[in-house]
Design a protein around this motif. Structure first.
Motif, short mmCIF file in Angstrom:
data_model
loop_
_atom_site.label_atom_id
_atom_site.label_comp_id
_atom_site.label_asym_id
_atom_site.label_seq_id
_atom_site.Cartn_x
_atom_site.Cartn_y
_atom_site.Cartn_z
N THR A 192 0.85 -1.19 0.00
CA THR A 192 0.00 0.00 0.00
C THR A 192 0.89 1.24 0.00
O THR A 192 1.99 1.22 0.57
CB THR A 192 -0.97 -0.01 1.21
N PRO A 193 0.46 2.35 -0.64
CA PRO A 193 1.35 3.51 -0.80
C PRO A 193 1.66 4.27 0.49
O PRO A 193 2.74 4.86 0.62
CB PRO A 193 0.60 4.42 -1.78
N ALA A 194 0.70 4.29 1.42
CA ALA A 194 0.89 5.02 2.69
C ALA A 194 1.44 6.43 2.43
O ALA A 194 0.91 7.16 1.60
CB ALA A 194 1.77 4.22 3.65
N TYR A 195 2.54 6.79 3.09
CA TYR A 195 3.03 8.17 2.99
C TYR A 195 3.77 8.46 1.68
O TYR A 195 4.22 9.60 1.48
CB TYR A 195 3.92 8.53 4.18
N MET A 196 3.89 7.49 0.77
CA MET A 196 4.34 7.84 -0.59
C MET A 196 3.32 8.77 -1.23
O MET A 196 3.64 9.56 -2.11
CB MET A 196 4.52 6.59 -1.45
N LEU A 197 2.06 8.68 -0.75
CA LEU A 197 1.00 9.54 -1.26
C LEU A 197 0.44 10.45 -0.17
O LEU A 197 0.09 11.59 -0.42
CB LEU A 197 -0.13 8.69 -1.85
N GLY A 198 0.32 9.92 1.07
CA GLY A 198 -0.22 10.73 2.16
C GLY A 198 -1.68 11.11 1.89
O GLY A 198 -2.39 10.34 1.31
N PRO A 199 -2.13 12.31 2.29
CA PRO A 199 -1.32 13.36 2.91
C PRO A 199 -1.20 13.25 4.42
O PRO A 199 -0.27 13.78 5.01
CB PRO A 199 -2.08 14.63 2.54
N GLY A 200 -2.12 12.54 5.08
CA GLY A 200 -2.13 12.59 6.54
C GLY A 200 -2.33 11.23 7.17
O GLY A 200 -2.60 10.23 6.49
N ILE A 201 -2.26 11.18 8.49
CA ILE A 201 -2.32 9.91 9.21
C ILE A 201 -3.67 9.23 9.02
O ILE A 201 -3.75 8.00 8.91
CB ILE A 201 -1.96 10.12 10.70
N LYS A 202 -4.77 10.00 8.94
CA LYS A 202 -6.08 9.38 8.76
C LYS A 202 -6.20 8.75 7.37
O LYS A 202 -6.93 7.78 7.19
CB LYS A 202 -7.20 10.39 8.99
N ASP A 203 -5.47 9.30 6.41
CA ASP A 203 -5.51 8.79 5.04
C ASP A 203 -4.71 7.50 4.91
O ASP A 203 -5.19 6.50 4.37
CB ASP A 203 -4.96 9.85 4.07
N VAL A 204 -3.47 7.51 5.43
CA VAL A 204 -2.62 6.32 5.32
C VAL A 204 -3.19 5.18 6.15
O VAL A 204 -2.99 4.00 5.84
CB VAL A 204 -1.16 6.60 5.71
N ALA A 205 -3.93 5.52 7.22
CA ALA A 205 -4.48 4.48 8.10
C ALA A 205 -5.42 3.55 7.35
O ALA A 205 -5.47 2.34 7.65
CB ALA A 205 -5.23 5.14 9.27
N ILE A 206 -6.15 4.06 6.37
CA ILE A 206 -7.14 3.24 5.66
C ILE A 206 -6.45 2.11 4.89
O ILE A 206 -6.80 0.93 5.01
CB ILE A 206 -7.99 4.11 4.72
N GLY A 207 -5.44 2.48 4.09
CA GLY A 207 -4.72 1.47 3.32
C GLY A 207 -3.97 0.49 4.20
O GLY A 207 -3.92 -0.72 3.92
N ILE A 208 -3.38 0.99 5.29
CA ILE A 208 -2.63 0.11 6.20
C ILE A 208 -3.57 -0.89 6.85
O ILE A 208 -3.26 -2.08 6.98
CB ILE A 208 -1.86 0.93 7.25
N GLY A 209 -4.76 -0.43 7.25
CA GLY A 209 -5.74 -1.34 7.83
C GLY A 209 -6.14 -2.45 6.87
O GLY A 209 -6.23 -3.62 7.26
N LYS A 210 -6.34 -2.08 5.60
CA LYS A 210 -6.69 -3.08 4.59
C LYS A 210 -5.55 -4.06 4.37
O LYS A 210 -5.76 -5.27 4.18
CB LYS A 210 -7.06 -2.39 3.28
N LEU A 211 -4.32 -3.55 4.39
CA LEU A 211 -3.16 -4.41 4.18
C LEU A 211 -3.02 -5.43 5.30
O LEU A 211 -2.84 -6.63 5.04
CB LEU A 211 -1.88 -3.56 4.08
N VAL A 212 -3.11 -4.99 6.54
CA VAL A 212 -2.98 -5.92 7.67
C VAL A 212 -4.08 -6.98 7.61
O VAL A 212 -3.83 -8.17 7.81
CB VAL A 212 -3.00 -5.17 9.01
#
Length: 219
Positions: A192-212
């Protein structure tokens, strides 16, 4: 998903020279929420660089990747040299420049650089055992370098230079938004792109949750 052990491979502490702290903590949070056990680990090596995170200037300090990673793990961390694939059910690599400076030389030499031997051995062993690997942000670059012979499908955001560099060694790329994951079903790799795209913690959290979630399903 209970009783699953998920290795979390850290690369220091701080976005510019180690593991990205938000990404690492969110990974640990979602592993815990899904009832699995996180097993933190890091190589016992010196950081390639030490960056002052206030000024973003390089300093002449020496810091150890395992010692710094222990900050994020609250001291509960293993030396990567002592971890084998049969001890964990899955492996996740948070991003941060440490993933491309300390776990491999991608930040300095591109995909022609070396991958830390312990990191490469564990990644190859996970694939050989049919166990899933997840990677966030820039960490997929190191995974792609280590597993280039498998022609893995990854996402590293939208920077054409990074995508092109990895394509040159046979890595296939999927463009994803920050809330999406790329899934290589054949190799059991989730990115998942996380902070390669950002912009913020609430945004990256969505992709990270799906990845886990996906990594645990594949385990």
């Amino acid at each position: 998903m209970a009783d699953k052990k998920v290795g979390v491979l850290l690369s220091g502490c701080g976005v510019f020279d180690g593991a990205e702290i938000h990404e690492a903590v969110l990974t640990l949070l979602y592993i815990d929420q899904l009832g699995a056990e996180a097993v933190c680990m890091a190589p016992n090596i010196n950081q390639a660089q030490v960056i002052n995170h206030l000024t973003q200037a390089e300093t002449d300090e020496t810091r150890n990747v395992l010692v710094e990673s222990a900050r994020i793990a609250r001291g509960e961390i293993q030396n990567l040299a002592e971890v084998t694939a049969d001890q964990i059910d899955a492996l996740i690599l948070p991003g941060g420049f440490g993933a491309a400076k300390n776990l491999s030389e991608f930040a300095f030499k591109g995909p022609q650089g070396a991958v830390n031997g312990q990191v490469k051995d564990l990644l190859l062993a996970m694939l050989a055992a049919g166990k899933p690997v997840g990677a966030l942000c820039i960490a997929p670059a190191t995974v792609g370098m280590a597993l280039s012979e498998k022609s893995p499908l990854l996402t590293v955001g939208s920077e054409e230079g990074v995508i092109g560099a990895l394509a040159a060694i046979g890595v296939k790329h999927q463009l994803c938004t920050v809330d999406e994951i790329a899934v290589d079903e054949a190799n059991k790799i989730v990115t998942t792109p996380a902070y390669m795209l950002g912009p913020g913690i609430k945004d990256v959290a969505i992709g990270i949750g799906k990845l886990v979630q996906k990594v645990l399903e594949m385990a």
